[in-house]
Write a protein that holds these residues in place. Structure first.
Motif, short mmCIF file in Angstrom:
data_model
loop_
_atom_site.label_atom_id
_atom_site.label_comp_id
_atom_site.label_asym_id
_atom_site.label_seq_id
_atom_site.Cartn_x
_atom_site.Cartn_y
_atom_site.Cartn_z
N ALA A 88 31.79 32.49 39.97
CA ALA A 88 32.17 33.68 40.62
C ALA A 88 32.99 33.60 42.00
CB ALA A 88 30.53 33.95 41.61
N SER A 89 33.35 32.20 42.27
CA SER A 89 34.49 31.97 43.30
C SER A 89 35.89 32.33 42.72
CB SER A 89 34.11 30.70 44.02
OG SER A 89 34.40 29.63 43.12
N LEU A 90 35.68 32.23 41.39
CA LEU A 90 37.25 32.35 40.79
C LEU A 90 37.60 33.64 40.48
CD1 LEU A 90 37.39 28.91 38.90
CD2 LEU A 90 38.35 29.25 41.04
N ILE A 91 36.55 34.47 40.16
CA ILE A 91 36.67 35.86 39.81
C ILE A 91 36.60 36.96 41.07
CG2 ILE A 91 35.77 37.57 38.36
CD1 ILE A 91 34.78 35.29 36.69
N SER A 92 37.65 37.87 41.06
CA SER A 92 37.66 38.65 42.36
C SER A 92 37.20 39.85 41.84
CB SER A 92 39.07 38.82 42.82
OG SER A 92 39.09 39.72 43.59
N PRO A 93 35.80 40.36 42.41
CA PRO A 93 35.35 41.82 42.41
C PRO A 93 36.37 42.71 42.71
CG PRO A 93 33.82 40.42 43.52
CD PRO A 93 35.11 39.58 43.34
N ARG A 94 37.40 42.42 43.63
CA ARG A 94 38.46 43.37 43.93
C ARG A 94 39.29 43.85 42.91
NH1 ARG A 94 43.78 43.14 45.99
NH2 ARG A 94 44.55 44.61 47.22
N GLU A 95 39.60 42.92 41.95
CA GLU A 95 40.28 43.45 40.82
C GLU A 95 39.50 44.48 39.71
OE1 GLU A 95 42.46 41.24 36.99
OE2 GLU A 95 41.68 40.00 38.45
N ILE A 96 38.18 43.95 39.84
CA ILE A 96 37.36 44.78 38.77
C ILE A 96 37.40 46.17 39.39
CG2 ILE A 96 35.02 45.07 38.13
CD1 ILE A 96 34.54 42.20 38.28
N PHE A 97 37.26 46.56 40.72
CA PHE A 97 36.80 47.65 41.30
C PHE A 97 38.12 48.59 41.38
CE2 PHE A 97 32.97 45.35 42.18
CZ PHE A 97 32.02 46.12 41.37
N ILE A 98 39.34 47.84 41.55
CA ILE A 98 40.58 48.56 41.67
C ILE A 98 40.67 49.12 40.34
CG2 ILE A 98 43.17 48.20 41.54
CD1 ILE A 98 42.79 46.21 44.06
N GLU A 99 40.59 48.59 39.35
CA GLU A 99 40.70 48.99 37.80
C GLU A 99 39.70 49.99 37.68
OE1 GLU A 99 42.70 48.71 34.19
OE2 GLU A 99 43.10 47.49 35.90
#
Length: 235
Positions: free
Chosen positions: A158-169
């Motif tokens: 989880a520390s390496l995967i950014s939710p920000r990138e998910i939700f921008i998309e």
């Protein structure tokens, strides 16, 4: 260029043992895994036939079968005596065709309406990978599939995967629902502590943006785990 170490050809086998002739006479389904591979390889080495080379190749794969062979990289295949660049590329191409064929039945707009349907859609694509991949699926208010994005390759953390990138998309696609899908190269789809942490983190971030995480599906070897089906929070 591929080294000239493949002197034993199909024609030197007894007629009854030639995969080409057996395939023509009795159909491809009559051939063993090694015989099918031998047709792709076409020739063996100075000391073994193509069928013998294929049998040895299967035994050298991680799981000693076709599933293990499909996980081998170009570099690893070429490290096997008798498998040069051309043969290795033929094998990789054959397995890629298999993966693509498995997805054709879903059409351009797949109806990914259940964990089982999603697992079927991704199974052949992800089950043979030697590294973990995280994919995000995007859906509208009617849960119609809008598209997907490969988010990450490597050990899920989880520390390496950014939710920000998910939700921008998700916002760019006007999605209001998402589903996470990733694979376990071990073949065991059971959720790890890292998988649980990632699921909670993404779900919490989505709640703030009114973008709901519907499920997190883990692909194993012909098996899958669905957080939603198993009643795991936050679903």
């Amino acid at each position: 260029m591929e080294k000239d170490n493949t002197l034993i050809t199909m024609r030197e086998l007894p007629l009854s043992e030639r995969p080409y002739e057996k395939c023509e006479r009795a159909g491809a389904e009559s051939l063993s895994d090694a015989e099918l591979l031998a047709i792709l390889l076409q020739s063996g080495t100075r000391k073994e036939t193509a069928v013998e080379l294929a049998k040895r190749l299967l035994l050298l794969s991680p799981e000693k079968n076709l599933s293990g062979l499909a996980k081998m990289t170009l570099k690893r295949l070429m490290a096997v005596h008798g498998i040069g660049r051309v043969k290795a590329l033929k094998l990789l191409a054959a397995f890629e065709l298999m993966k693509r064929l498995s997805r054709e039945g879903f059409g351009e707009k797949p109806a990914l309406t259940s964990p089982t349907a999603i697992a079927d859609y991704y199974m052949q694509r992800l089950r043979f990978l030697s590294a973990e991949e995280v994919h995000v699926l995007f859906f509208n208010t009617k849960c119609i599939f809008l598209g997907e994005k490969r988010l990450f390759v490597g050990t899920v953390n989880a520390s390496l995967i950014s939710p920000r990138e998910i939700f921008i998309e998700a916002l760019q696609r006007e999605a209001v629902n998402i589903i996470l899908v990733h694979n376990h190269p071990s073949g065991d789809p059971a959720a790890s502590r890292e998988d649980i942490n990632l699921t909670i983190q993404v779900a919490q971030a989505g709640n703030l943006l009114d973008i709901r995480l519907l499920d997190h599906i883990i692909i194993g070897d012909n098996r899958y785990f669905s957080f939603k089906e198993n009643g795991c929070t936050p679903f």
